[in-house]
Design an enzyme around this catalytic site. Structure first.
Site, PDB file in Angstrom:
ATOM      1  N   SER A 111       0.849  -1.188   0.000  1.00 27.71           N
ATOM      2  CA  SER A 111       0.000   0.000   0.000  1.00 27.71           C
ATOM      3  C   SER A 111       0.884   1.237   0.000  1.00 27.71           C
ATOM      4  O   SER A 111       2.108   1.148   0.067  1.00 27.71           O
ATOM      5  CB  SER A 111      -0.892   0.000   1.235  1.00 27.71           C
ATOM      6  OG  SER A 111      -0.093   0.237   2.372  1.00 27.71           O
ATOM      7  N   LYS A 112       0.227   2.386  -0.051  1.00 22.98           N
ATOM      8  CA  LYS A 112       0.939   3.667  -0.093  1.00 22.98           C
ATOM      9  C   LYS A 112       1.969   3.802   1.020  1.00 22.98           C
ATOM     10  O   LYS A 112       2.974   4.478   0.882  1.00 22.98           O
ATOM     11  CB  LYS A 112      -0.071   4.812   0.027  1.00 22.98           C
ATOM     12  CG  LYS A 112      -0.688   5.149  -1.297  1.00 22.98           C
ATOM     13  CD  LYS A 112      -1.356   6.510  -1.220  1.00 22.98           C
ATOM     14  CE  LYS A 112      -2.163   6.744  -2.471  1.00 22.98           C
ATOM     15  NZ  LYS A 112      -3.340   7.538  -2.272  1.00 22.98           N
ATOM     16  N   ARG A 113       1.640   3.167   2.121  1.00 20.87           N
ATOM     17  CA  ARG A 113       2.539   3.173   3.279  1.00 20.87           C
ATOM     18  C   ARG A 113       3.943   2.679   2.896  1.00 20.87           C
ATOM     19  O   ARG A 113       4.935   3.069   3.484  1.00 20.87           O
ATOM     20  CB  ARG A 113       1.936   2.212   4.299  1.00 20.87           C
ATOM     21  CG  ARG A 113       2.179   2.460   5.716  1.00 20.87           C
ATOM     22  CD  ARG A 113       1.130   1.758   6.573  1.00 20.87           C
ATOM     23  NE  ARG A 113       0.836   0.397   6.176  1.00 20.87           N
ATOM     24  CZ  ARG A 113       1.599  -0.654   6.428  1.00 20.87           C
ATOM     25  NH1 ARG A 113       2.733  -0.502   7.067  1.00 20.87           N
ATOM     26  NH2 ARG A 113       1.233  -1.854   6.055  1.00 20.87           N
TER      27      ARG A 113
END
Ligand code: GLU
Length: 491
Positions: free
Chosen positions: A254-256
């Site tokens: 994910s963007k994380r």
């Protein structure tokens, strides 16, 4: 050749094209191409509340960038179209009506508020979530009453209360779900749009999809789909649920974890051939060692059987390595052409545009070995383009030398260079190498001083090649500025 293989990529336009979705598209595309079948793009835009403007274009852009061409779908059409679900509502309504008339679906009038209370109660009682079938057995009279109140119903599937739903996944083998764990899911929403389940089944059938290739996260939807196929008396396609792409912490990417949109990778200067190769190897492999595979090799060798079962990690170091390999493999002219937009974007504003293409052609071979991404090229070549160098970061002083000795060395070099008629690599070397001894310096000291004087950098491509490309006039001006800088330092 199996002409009946038809795979599809069915993105929902709810955001940017995530690399995970692109890999799903890639697997479906590779399988279709390997089998000589068709690859179809279908836009699943039935969730009006989650639609994002520009998302369809971004998805198609991502596919085009990776050169995943589609035989049917947006822009190209096809005989099973339209390929936007929002334009196929009649088909879903027809299927829902058929299910209702057969007694396999029913109208549900429960208000959002009632459903919310029901959910809260389930949480309190630690019961599994799901619709409590309140409207499943309404009498005709009760229904009339609700209609008279003006309530717009949803349509729900009458999931069998007992039994099992089984299917054979090409990756997972036999998968069994107890029907009792599946609630009466919604088929048509009150806004008239179908849910994913209904539209997906209706379209995979209508478009004669032979293999549904999608991420593992959809596996729990599949028994619902199979129940629908059964109720509609349709033959289901073959299912293939591939593992997700994970971050280094083994959680869904994910963007994380950094960039996840394929468009971002393009902007960061990764080559499409790198991304294609890299994404194909997340979860699929040819054998236990081959890392570099061209598009054609992937098509030739792709097989669903070699998709692994376990989640696969997105390894950024490997991506960087692979991109370097592909960049080095480009022809010099291809490297120039692909670098131009990045130079244009990344070089300081003071550098005159359009860039002098002949000059760019001389520079780029000097850095092709070192660039890990196309976005690196501006930084690596900046000193070739700017008019004035800034020596603040690296003063033009050689190793174990002081400013005075460096000035002497630069002044002597300047005289030598001025006298040169040819300013190519060999002439520069022939002229400057002996000078070191004459000045009682080792070559590292002299060349280091000259390197900083002509580039204001300490790590550059080979010195004489660099100076040859810079040209005599520029080198002399730069040495003069370095001398000026040294006199400031000395005063
Ligand atoms: N629209 C779904 C998605 O966004 C498609 C899932 C499937 O392939 O069935 O991924």
């Amino acid at each position: 050749m199996n002409k009946s293989v038809r795979t599809r990529f069915a993105p929902s336009p709810t955001g940017f094209p995530h690399v995970g979705n692109m890999r799903t598209a890639l697997f479906a595309w590779l399988f279709a191409r390997h089998e000589g079948g068709s690859f179809i793009v279908r836009i699943e835009d039935t969730d009006v509340t989650r639609k994002v403007k520009g998302a369809v274009e971004a998805i198609l852009d991502g596919l085009r960038w990776l050169e995943l061409d589609w035989d049917e779908g947006p822009e190209v059409g096809g005989k099973y179209g339209p390929y936007f679900q929002s334009q196929r509502l009649k088909l879903y309504h027809g299927a829902a009506e058929r299910l209702i008339s057969q007694g396999d679906a029913y109208y549900c009038y429960c208000s959002p508020q009632r459903l919310e209370e029901m959910r809260a109660e389930q949480v309190r009682r630690k019961q599994p979530p799901g619709y409590d079938r309140h409207c499943r057995e309404l009498s005709a009279e009760e229904r009339r009453q609700k209609e008279a109140e003006g309530i717009i119903p949803v349509v729900r599937f009458k999931t069998p209360l007992e039994g099992q739903t089984r299917f054979n996944d090409l990756i997972w083998g036999g998968v069994t779900f107890e029907n009792s764990t599946i609630d009466d899911f919604v088929l048509l929403k009150s806004d008239g749009y179908p849910t994913y389940h209904l539209a997906n089944v209706v379209d995979d059938h209508a478009m004669e999809i032979s293999h549904v290739i999608r991420a593992e996260e959809w596996i729990s939807s599949t028994p619902r789909h199979l129940l629908l196929y059964q109720a509609l008396n349709l033959e289901p396609p073959q299912f293939i649920h591939h593992p997700m792409i994970l971050g280094p912490d083994r959680v869904k990417l994910s963007k994380r974890h950094g960039a996840v949109s394929i468009i971002e990778y393009r902007e960061q200067g990764y080559l499409p051939e790198t991304m294609l190769n890299f994404l194909a190897l997340i979860g699929w492999s040819l054998d236990d060692k081959t890392e570099l595979l061209s598009r054609q090799e992937l098509v030739d060798n792709f097989s669903l059987e070699r998709i692994g079962k376990t989640g696969a990690i997105f390894n950024r170091d490997k991506l960087g390595w692979m991109n370097g390999v592909y960049i080095r493999g480009l022809s010099p002219e291809d490297f120039v052409q692909r670098s131009l937009p990045f130079l244009d974007k990344g070089l300081p504003l003071e550098v005159k545009r359009p860039l002098d293409i002949d000059y760019v052609r001389q520079i780029m071979p000097l850095i092709q070995e070192r660039a890990k991404t196309l976005a690196d090229v501006a930084e690596l070549t900046k000193f070739f383009f700017v008019d004035e160098l800034d020596y603040k970061k690296h003063p033009p002083i050689g190793k174990n030398m002081d400013a005075a000795a460096s000035a002497t060395a630069l002044e002597a070099s300047r005289q030598r260079l001025q006298a040169l008629e040819m300013f190519d690599e060999a002439s520069l070397e022939a002229s400057l190498r002996p000078l070191a001894g004459e000045l009682d310096l080792n070559t590292g000291q002299l060349f280091g001083t000259l390197r900083v004087a002509s580039t204001a950098e300490v790590a550059t491509p080979p010195l004489f090649q660099t100076m040859a490309v810079l040209g005599k006039e520029r080198c002399l001006i730069r040495i003069k500025s370095a001398l000026d800088r040294l006199s400031v330092l000395r005063s």
